[in-house]
Design an enzyme around this catalytic site. Sequence first.
Site, mmCIF file in Angstrom:
data_model
loop_
_atom_site.group_PDB
_atom_site.id
_atom_site.type_symbol
_atom_site.label_atom_id
_atom_site.label_comp_id
_atom_site.label_asym_id
_atom_site.label_seq_id
_atom_site.Cartn_x
_atom_site.Cartn_y
_atom_site.Cartn_z
ATOM 1 N N LYS B 78 48.406 26.477 6.734
ATOM 2 C CA LYS B 78 49.166 25.958 7.626
ATOM 3 C C LYS B 78 50.827 25.886 6.906
ATOM 4 C CE LYS B 78 50.046 21.776 10.210
ATOM 5 N NZ LYS B 78 49.200 20.109 10.460
ATOM 6 N N SER B 147 48.915 19.530 15.259
ATOM 7 C CA SER B 147 50.031 20.470 14.696
ATOM 8 C C SER B 147 49.621 21.433 14.047
ATOM 9 C CB SER B 147 50.964 19.574 13.850
ATOM 10 O OG SER B 147 50.332 19.260 12.704
ATOM 11 N N SER B 171 45.753 15.872 14.094
ATOM 12 C CA SER B 171 46.246 17.389 13.948
ATOM 13 C C SER B 171 45.262 18.225 13.272
ATOM 14 C CB SER B 171 47.766 17.491 13.157
ATOM 15 O OG SER B 171 48.797 17.010 13.584
#
Lengths: 430, 430
Positions: B78, B147, B171
């Site tokens: 990420k 996210s 997330s």
Amino acid sequence: MNTSQLQALNASQAAALLTRRELKSEDLVRACLERITEREGDIHAFAQLDPDAALSTARALDAGPVRGLLHGLPMGIKDLFDTADFDTTYGSSVYAGYRPRTDASPVALCREAGAVVLGKTVSTEFAYFTPGPTRNPHNTAHTPGGSSSGSAAAVADHMLPLALGTQTAGSIIRPAAYCGVVGFKPSLGRVSSGGVKSLSPTMDIVGGFGRSVRDVGLLGAVLTGDTRLSGWSALSASDSPRIGFFQTPSWPQADTDVQRAWEQATRVLSAQAKDCQDVITPENFADLIQLQKDVMTFEMARALSHERIHHRVRLSTPLNSLLDDGMAMTGASHAANLSTVADWRQRIDALFENHDVLLTPSTTGIAPEGTATGDPLFCRSWSILGLPSVHLPFTTGKNGLPVGLQLVGRFGQDHHLLAAAHWVHEHLKG
Amino acid sequence: MNTSQLQALNASQAAALLTRRELKSEDLVRACLERITEREGDIHAFAQLDPDAALSTARALDAGPVRGLLHGLPMGIKDLFDTADFDTTYGSSVYAGYRPRTDASPVALCREAGAVVLGKTVSTEFAYFTPGPTRNPHNTAHTPGGSSSGSAAAVADHMLPLALGTQTAGSIIRPAAYCGVVGFKPSLGRVSSGGVKSLSPTMDIVGGFGRSVRDVGLLGAVLTGDTRLSGWSALSASDSPRIGFFQTPSWPQADTDVQRAWEQATRVLSAQAKDCQDVITPENFADLIQLQKDVMTFEMARALSHERIHHRVRLSTPLNSLLDDGMAMTGASHAANLSTVADWRQRIDALFENHDVLLTPSTTGIAPEGTATGDPLFCRSWSILGLPSVHLPFTTGKNGLPVGLQLVGRFGQDHHLLAAAHWVHEHLKG
């Protein structure tokens, strides 16, 4: 006003003058820079300085509106905090010449409140034990303590009125004690540590140094966003704090200087405060020392993984040894330790039913001779417990070096701790 | 072996083959890269890719000794994690072209264990709500969630077997649910977050995505240093977990897809597990939602101080609004909230006297149409409580989009959670 001794003003005194526009930030910055020029060759408090940028910032602040609680105050930033306008080395050659993109959150908050950053102060290597070049301003043959070595020394030596530090084991309280300044470690979790090199997230906390309790209250209010930390009123005799005297199981390690300071403090406070009692040591309290060490060792080995894997030859032997120890520990033991820590943090709260604050040693003695940064023994328990604490300097020991004691507060009650610390400090300074 | 479908191997299947040298990392990486070439134009899972570097790393791993649990496995990171060999934008144009000096700790740990980093996956802006370009691989008109959008989408679409994510509100669990993969959020504090952009240190936690519970167990073992997370044995019928069914006070927000999944799961598990009971909702449990929001809002406003002060025009309106809200909150309320959080973390442990794991919704429904990343409602409580959780996909809802449920474990008992999750998942997949 006479500008020849401006650098000797406490942060809170200077802040009051600056806010009333009775003192120019530029003059104060200049006085600090002169002091630095005079003394830095002996003290080595700074990793980096930028006098021109500081003067320019100061002039801009003098010309504009009052920005906040730290308006126009010169500050030092421990070199463990990222800064966008200074190199950031974390005390290691691995990061020589490294310039982050962004200010760490506490730095940005201080600047937003009007602080003028003069420079980066020396940290030990990744805030562990391998010292930087900083010397104790009271006697340069002695350590200033670590890991916030440069911040404590600079504030003690009137190079700066205020400086940022961090504590994981004893890295604020210990250098504050050795250098004879006020050090403040807020309650765990109250200060954002974004952009501060992460070592042991279970305990890492941002705080700082000043020369009075009101000084660190100003800084604490900015860091925590809690105006009560600078807004408390001096306590009267009738509302003196309930003080618990707590030698802790580590007391046999306190040397004669600390013992004398203890006797002096407990005598004075017993006479002046309406409620002083010896603390009943919680069962197994002595276990907290090893618990703190184990959690820190495990977490530092993971936090510094990139450095451990790629830069081993540039790390000191003590640090490599710590990292090896940490990698040899199991995640299962870490999980168990985290649960123990959570239990302790709940359990310790009971102590504050009977005491508003705890008086306890900061260090085993004065700053040791040499460069080794000393023992964080008396700080480890309060670090793992996440409680706020303040070091109060009030006397001297061997070689005229500073000695003081630590006051510990209830979790989240940092403002009460500071009000009590101010009261205690006023009485101990006599 | 037939290399045409290697990218469809689960991480744990591939890891077993790689460790036995029955599969070359280079072949697996190549298969993933081919899948990415084929699909990335539709999915937009990646912020950056480096195929040549990945192939070179894979060849080196194939030629050397087995490095660890993730030996030779392609991974996505990420774009909230610092990487020394990829730009790191945190999902914001503020950091366009930013190349950190150092890998974040979890990235370094994964690489140390043999992972091959293929690229950085899309994060929403600073892991808040403003979406990146990623689409849901099951239906590109729908969000992948956020996210950790790119990590979840890439794993779901067989571009990668494993990817890192983070959770502060929802997330990891939410995008796992929307994309139909297994997401794992470890117990708070078990994974070092050094070098991961700090948002809300009270809750930020590193975890990740795979396509089976064993996959995320491999990753979890590396991240926590606890080999029990990959070392558990499948539970037999006689030692089935005690499952608490916990709709939570947010249940009225669960749509018909979630209701159907719930009915299916509770029917199957009640018939198969020896002890399933409805959870008695702890008093004031519903307050945790607002508590999570308040702590996150206060802390993000401080953590992102530099960006808030210097780059406001480059931040999205929703983020600026959050940061303004956070700066308007007092540090006094934050201190009180931290105490409430600590109390809750102790109190919640009592639930696990009667249940080994809790079954509870992950989301309010399937991935919504459009780009908005959906509601973390059902994740917020578990984030603020710091408990480990796993999303288990097992059915489909409207438009054939994935639906599943969340299993929550006792603090620090991540290995028991994973063993239970495997058992539950096997039974729910039927």
